[in-house]
Scaffold this motif. Structure first.
Motif, mmCIF file in Angstrom:
data_model
loop_
_atom_site.group_PDB
_atom_site.id
_atom_site.type_symbol
_atom_site.label_atom_id
_atom_site.label_comp_id
_atom_site.label_asym_id
_atom_site.label_seq_id
_atom_site.Cartn_x
_atom_site.Cartn_y
_atom_site.Cartn_z
ATOM 1 N N LEU A 119 -0.532 -10.677 -0.651
ATOM 2 C CA LEU A 119 -0.486 -9.111 -0.823
ATOM 3 C C LEU A 119 -0.466 -8.417 0.506
ATOM 4 C CD1 LEU A 119 -3.262 -8.858 -3.426
ATOM 5 C CD2 LEU A 119 -0.856 -8.882 -3.944
ATOM 6 N N MET A 120 0.274 -7.497 0.603
ATOM 7 C CA MET A 120 0.351 -6.687 1.810
ATOM 8 C C MET A 120 -0.935 -6.236 2.526
ATOM 9 S SD MET A 120 3.707 -6.560 2.451
ATOM 10 C CE MET A 120 3.430 -5.540 3.907
ATOM 11 N N TYR A 127 10.406 -7.884 0.378
ATOM 12 C CA TYR A 127 10.615 -6.855 1.110
ATOM 13 C C TYR A 127 11.497 -7.244 2.515
ATOM 14 C CZ TYR A 127 6.942 -4.687 -1.566
ATOM 15 O OH TYR A 127 6.203 -4.569 -2.725
ATOM 16 N N GLU A 172 10.759 -2.412 5.680
ATOM 17 C CA GLU A 172 9.841 -1.733 4.633
ATOM 18 C C GLU A 172 8.321 -2.417 4.495
ATOM 19 O OE1 GLU A 172 12.556 -1.781 0.373
ATOM 20 O OE2 GLU A 172 12.262 -3.932 1.448
ATOM 21 N N ALA A 173 8.270 -3.818 4.841
ATOM 22 C CA ALA A 173 6.948 -4.433 4.998
ATOM 23 C C ALA A 173 6.055 -3.793 6.102
ATOM 24 C CB ALA A 173 6.992 -5.811 5.274
ATOM 25 N N MET A 204 4.138 -0.840 4.777
ATOM 26 C CA MET A 204 3.113 -1.088 3.919
ATOM 27 C C MET A 204 1.956 -2.119 4.291
ATOM 28 S SD MET A 204 5.426 -1.714 0.456
ATOM 29 C CE MET A 204 6.547 -2.687 1.177
ATOM 30 N N LYS A 259 -1.688 -2.213 3.397
ATOM 31 C CA LYS A 259 -2.137 -1.207 2.193
ATOM 32 C C LYS A 259 -2.351 -1.860 0.740
ATOM 33 C CE LYS A 259 0.815 2.547 3.739
ATOM 34 N NZ LYS A 259 1.855 3.370 3.534
ATOM 35 N N LYS A 260 -3.378 -1.482 0.008
ATOM 36 C CA LYS A 260 -3.668 -1.958 -1.171
ATOM 37 C C LYS A 260 -2.596 -1.344 -1.994
ATOM 38 C CE LYS A 260 -8.593 -2.558 -0.099
ATOM 39 N NZ LYS A 260 -9.846 -2.233 -0.574
ATOM 40 N N GLU A 262 0.217 -2.341 -3.258
ATOM 41 C CA GLU A 262 1.724 -2.800 -3.167
ATOM 42 C C GLU A 262 2.063 -4.132 -3.823
ATOM 43 O OE1 GLU A 262 3.503 -0.571 -2.017
ATOM 44 O OE2 GLU A 262 2.117 0.773 -0.866
ATOM 45 N N LYS A 263 3.145 -4.055 -4.250
ATOM 46 C CA LYS A 263 3.497 -5.458 -4.845
ATOM 47 C C LYS A 263 3.439 -6.665 -3.873
ATOM 48 C CE LYS A 263 7.747 -4.624 -6.158
ATOM 49 N NZ LYS A 263 9.369 -4.812 -6.772
ATOM 50 N N ILE A 304 4.016 -9.376 -1.203
ATOM 51 C CA ILE A 304 5.408 -9.606 -0.132
ATOM 52 C C ILE A 304 6.049 -10.893 -0.446
ATOM 53 C CG2 ILE A 304 3.947 -10.326 1.854
ATOM 54 C CD1 ILE A 304 6.206 -8.956 3.419
#
Length: 109
Positions: A49-50, A83, A87-88, A91, A94-95, A97-98, A100
């Motif tokens: 996750l991001m 991503y 883009e990444a 993000m 951050k909570k 998000e789809k 990575i």
């Protein structure tokens, strides 16, 4: 002497492809401690996750191969990113998000 014990779990053909694509990696994802531990937990099947990404190195596009490093700078995996690096970076940390790197496209070393 190191001993390697074969996993009882079969490795998917996609994960085998990713494992052998490490030399083509376009970037790096550096994680915080909790994210590293979540990925290394043998009981879990976690995506990256991001929220757990603390640094992004390199210029990569969606679907490129990236190397994954723990909080100490040790490489722990390889994955196909969902991503681009641009883009990444926006993000990172951050909570909600789809992932990575989805579990299906993540190979742990």
């Amino acid at each position: 002497r190191d001993r390697f014990i074969a996993s009882s779990e079969p490795v998917s053909s996609v994960k085998k492809w990713i494992a052998h694509s490490e030399g083509f990696a376009k970037g790096e994802l550096h994680l915080d401690g909790p994210a590293s531990q979540a990925l290394l937990d043998e009981e879990a099947s976690n995506s990256l996750l991001m929220v757990g990404v603390k640094e992004i190195i390199g210029n990569f596009e969606k679907d490129d191969i990236v190397k994954i490093f723990d909080e100490n700078g040790k490489q722990i995996g390889v994955g196909k990113t969902q991503y681009s690096s641009k883009e990444a970076i926006g993000m990172m940390g951050k909570k909600g998000e789809k992932p990575i790197v989805h579990y299906d496209y993540l190979y742990m070393l």
